[in-house]
Write a protein that holds these residues in place. Structure first.
Motif, short mmCIF file in Angstrom:
data_model
loop_
_atom_site.label_atom_id
_atom_site.label_comp_id
_atom_site.label_asym_id
_atom_site.label_seq_id
_atom_site.Cartn_x
_atom_site.Cartn_y
_atom_site.Cartn_z
N TRP A 137 -28.83 53.69 103.20
CA TRP A 137 -29.17 54.89 104.31
C TRP A 137 -28.38 56.21 103.61
O TRP A 137 -28.99 57.33 103.91
CB TRP A 137 -29.06 54.08 105.01
N ARG A 140 -26.86 58.62 109.37
CA ARG A 140 -25.32 59.59 110.09
C ARG A 140 -24.35 59.34 110.56
O ARG A 140 -24.12 57.61 110.55
CB ARG A 140 -26.26 59.83 111.91
N MET A 148 -20.22 54.28 117.98
CA MET A 148 -20.57 54.26 117.72
C MET A 148 -21.82 55.54 118.24
O MET A 148 -22.11 56.17 117.24
CB MET A 148 -22.04 53.20 117.40
N ARG A 149 -22.39 55.50 119.71
CA ARG A 149 -22.73 56.46 120.32
C ARG A 149 -21.43 57.75 120.52
O ARG A 149 -21.73 59.05 121.04
CB ARG A 149 -22.79 55.70 121.47
N TYR A 166 -22.86 57.99 115.09
CA TYR A 166 -23.29 57.17 113.97
C TYR A 166 -24.35 55.94 113.83
O TYR A 166 -24.63 56.11 115.03
CB TYR A 166 -22.06 55.74 113.50
N ASN A 167 -24.51 55.41 113.18
CA ASN A 167 -26.23 54.60 113.39
C ASN A 167 -26.26 53.38 112.43
O ASN A 167 -27.36 52.82 112.60
CB ASN A 167 -27.00 55.81 112.94
N LEU A 224 -28.27 48.34 113.98
CA LEU A 224 -28.29 50.10 113.69
C LEU A 224 -29.19 50.20 114.72
O LEU A 224 -30.18 49.82 115.15
CB LEU A 224 -29.45 49.20 112.77
N SER A 225 -28.62 51.52 114.99
CA SER A 225 -29.09 51.95 116.80
C SER A 225 -30.50 52.69 115.99
O SER A 225 -30.82 53.76 117.43
CB SER A 225 -28.10 52.90 117.09
N ASP A 226 -30.78 52.79 115.19
CA ASP A 226 -31.83 54.39 115.45
C ASP A 226 -33.20 52.96 115.48
O ASP A 226 -34.42 53.63 115.59
CB ASP A 226 -32.25 54.48 113.76
N HIS A 227 -32.88 51.76 116.34
CA HIS A 227 -34.34 50.54 116.03
C HIS A 227 -33.62 49.27 117.03
O HIS A 227 -34.58 49.02 117.77
CB HIS A 227 -33.40 49.93 115.00
N THR A 242 -30.85 48.68 120.56
CA THR A 242 -29.37 49.05 121.19
C THR A 242 -27.86 47.92 121.80
O THR A 242 -27.42 48.15 122.11
CB THR A 242 -30.18 49.12 122.66
#
Length: 445
Positions: free
Chosen positions: A270, A277, A316-317, A321-322, A333-336, A338
């Motif tokens: 990534w 991120r 991460m939050r 970070y993601n 993988l926080s893009d996808h 929770t």
């Protein structure tokens, strides 16, 4: 404030022993329902479970608790933990509940709670619910008692969401994949999702009987998966745990690949694609030092947290970070998602496998880990880590390792275990250090 019921990952214990009794489960429903009944709309909770025999009992008790305080219940049956988080958010529910003890044996069970945003509850919410557990419940008047219904398309909703994280331009055609679902929550959704993306799927651990969840199968015991991958000459093997929030992979040569290697793969990939991120990834103190060195070589950093996926997610939050996770296979993988999602993480690994054109044994070995050893010591009660003899053993071990290694000793948040981990350049020294501390703990326990 000390916690009476909640641990590091919800409420967990041996079934029919406090706190995992039907009575307490009903009180959890009443307390959590009362805490989240806010405003004058019809309130809703989504309840999922894994395949444990006790799941039926706990589900019924929770339904009684929630409906008695006026909350409607949506039952989705056996579903992965991340699916419950997803459905809670997509159905605009006020609360989500997963009945599962994750990777533990069938005799254990647990209750995990998610807020309306799909994230696990904050410490403040858990403490507020704990306070209500010991109070007299505020029952709804007769015409405001909640209703319960079961939805039949929950599996399809989750499969669609998981597949949407896989790049549209790619397919799994021609890829032979062995998937071990641990006789758990993903026994239907994981094989179906992989098949729909074009893979030739060989499924293990898809015959749950209530007591075989995590039994000699899944991410905590991948021996059967290793055998099947080699026997069928599969391209890759995927192992999930009982509630499918954890992933371990087996390459085409039968080597077991842990969460550190998978985070290294996804994080660096990534990073090259401009999708990462934050300055790197988030992992716990248990992740191998080899991962940290590998990331540094790629110009990335490793942010370490306490053990537990909730602490990884919090970091991460907080810091943007993601990608994060644990060596044990919780990959967030926080893009996808929770929360940790074994299937979604597996799809990212499979995407890299397809894109690279490399065999799994070449792709997945991202770095050479330092010798690392983890042992667990069970204790009956008390605080063995507070004993002088144990403290002296730990201090001596730290002196022996000096700057050439790391030592992590902690009490499990879900079981009566002391976990002792050491790593360093000298494998023999690492083993001696771990054994010496374990013996001291046993003597003090």
């Amino acid at each position: 404030m000390a916690r009476k019921y909640f641990g590091t990952d919800g409420i967990r214990g041996r079934t029919n022993e406090a706190p995992m009794t039907a009575e307490i489960a009903m009180k959890v429903g009443q307390a959590a329902g009362a805490h989240f009944v806010r405003g004058d709309h019809r309130h809703r909770v989504v309840i999922g479970k894994d395949t444990r025999l006790s799941g039926y009992m706990m589900e019924s008790a929770l339904v009684a608790g929630f409906t008695s305080v006026g909350m409607d219940v949506v039952l989705v049956g056996p579903m992965p933990t991340p699916a419950v988080a997803l459905l809670t958010r997509s159905m605009r529910a006020d609360l989500g509940v997963m009945i599962s003890a994750s990777h533990n044996p069938f005799a254990d069970n647990g209750i995990k709670l998610f807020g309306p945003d799909g994230y696990k509850l904050s410490d403040a919410d858990e403490l507020a619910i704990e306070a209500l557990l010991d109070a007299e419940p505020q029952l709804a008047v007769s015409d405001h008692i909640g209703r319960a219904r079961r939805i039949e398309d929950a599996r399809g909703r989750y499969i669609h969401a998981a597949k949407s994280t896989f790049p549209d331009r790619l397919k799994l055609d021609g890829l032979r994949v062995v998937v071990d679902c641990a006789n758990g929550a993903a026994y239907q959704v994981a094989p179906d999702a992989l098949w729909e993306l074009g893979a030739e799927v060989i499924a293990l651990g898809v015959s749950p009987d209530g007591i075989n969840i995590n039994a000699k199968c899944g991410s905590t015991d991948p021996a059967a998966l290793v055998t099947k991958v080699i026997e069928t000459r599969a391209d890759i093997g995927i192992a999930l745990d009982g509630d499918a929030d954890r992933l371990i992979v087996v390459d085409d040569k039968g080597n077991v690949i842990d969460g550190d290697q998978l985070m290294a793969l996804v994080g660096t990939s990534w990073g090259r694609k401009g999708l990462l991120r934050g300055p790197g990834i988030v992992a716990t103190v248990m992740s191998n030092l080899g991962l940290e060195r590998h990331l540094q070589g790629q110009g990335l950093s490793l942010h370490r947290t306490a053990v537990g996926d909730r602490y990884v997610l919090e970091a991460m939050r907080a810091h943007g970070y993601n990608v994060g996770g644990e060596q044990s296979g919780h990959i967030i993988l926080s893009d996808h998602a929770t929360t940790g999602d074994g299937l979604v993480a597996a799809l990212q690994v499979l995407a890299e496998l397809v894109e690279s054109g490399k065999p799994a044994h070449e792709l997945l070995r991202q770095f050479d880990p330092l010798p690392q050893l983890l042992k667990n010591v069970r204790f009956k009660g008390g605080a063995p880590l507070e004993k002088d003899s144990v403290k002296k053993a730990i201090a001596y071990a730290e002196t022996r390792l000096a700057a050439a290694g790391r030592l992590v000793i902690r009490k499990s948040g879900t079981e009566p275990l002391i976990r002792v981990m050491a790593e360093g350049e000298d494998e023999v020294l690492v083993a001696e250090v771990v054994d010496s501390i374990c013996e001291a703990v046993k003597a003090a326990a």
